[in-house]
Design an enzyme around this catalytic site. Sequence first.
Site, mmCIF file in Angstrom:
data_model
loop_
_atom_site.group_PDB
_atom_site.id
_atom_site.type_symbol
_atom_site.label_atom_id
_atom_site.label_comp_id
_atom_site.label_asym_id
_atom_site.label_seq_id
_atom_site.Cartn_x
_atom_site.Cartn_y
_atom_site.Cartn_z
ATOM 1 N N GLU A 1 0.813 -1.206 0.000
ATOM 2 C CA GLU A 1 0.000 0.000 0.000
ATOM 3 C C GLU A 1 0.856 1.270 0.000
ATOM 4 O O GLU A 1 0.340 2.366 0.224
ATOM 5 C CB GLU A 1 -0.926 0.029 1.220
ATOM 6 C CG GLU A 1 -1.978 -1.066 1.241
ATOM 7 C CD GLU A 1 -3.076 -0.881 0.206
ATOM 8 O OE1 GLU A 1 -2.944 0.009 -0.669
ATOM 9 O OE2 GLU A 1 -4.060 -1.625 0.279
ATOM 10 N N TYR B 1 -15.307 13.806 20.652
ATOM 11 C CA TYR B 1 -13.981 13.318 20.291
ATOM 12 C C TYR B 1 -13.931 12.912 18.823
ATOM 13 O O TYR B 1 -12.930 13.143 18.140
ATOM 14 C CB TYR B 1 -13.605 12.143 21.198
ATOM 15 C CG TYR B 1 -13.721 12.509 22.650
ATOM 16 C CD1 TYR B 1 -12.774 13.313 23.269
ATOM 17 C CD2 TYR B 1 -14.837 12.105 23.393
ATOM 18 C CE1 TYR B 1 -12.909 13.682 24.596
ATOM 19 C CE2 TYR B 1 -14.980 12.469 24.720
ATOM 20 C CZ TYR B 1 -14.008 13.262 25.310
ATOM 21 O OH TYR B 1 -14.148 13.644 26.617
#
Length: 208
Positions: free
Chosen positions: A72, A118
């Site tokens: 990747e 968050y």
Amino acid sequence: MSTGAATALAAAGRRLAAAGLSPGSSGNLSVRTPDGYLATPTGHSLHDLTPAGLSVLDLDGEHRAGPAPTKELPLHLGLYARSPQVAAVVHLHSVHAVAVACRVPPDPADVLPPYTPYGVMLLGRVPLLPYAPPGSRTLAGLAGRLPPGTRAALLANHGALATGGSLERAVEAAVELEETARLHLLLGPAAPVRPLTPAQCAELPART
């Protein structure tokens, strides 16, 4: 090779694996250094990462030392090229993020509602990239065209992607992305899923 960066990257990989976010030999991380990049090697579990076992790349992304880098790598390099503020990239196949990435969302530009403060602060809007084969230039190109300011994304039928201005911020975003995906599956309405097509399956190499 930056000894401090290598130690931190190996420790981050082991932390994510210990948290159950990197099954098998899946998942890969990288960090930008003054001389280029450090990346996790291909085919190795994040559980076993060591500073000496990382791939060393130059500023052009060419492999210079250590084992072969993750397949990747084009995905990572595309994200670095997209923004000089990106200091680290985390790509995981964590279960809940993958589950959400297999769904057909109402809005692919923002697939996770703002459930918690968050999630908003660490992730912002989370787009879903269209499916492309893992490791492909197509996938790297899609990631490289993410909207400015994007910190995290899901890859259709594949996994999660998080970046940060530091390695610690990228890891925090990756963990929060998995937790927000888990909340979404617990709280959100059911949605259609998108299996891979026969053609997409046929182009994937068998692993033995």
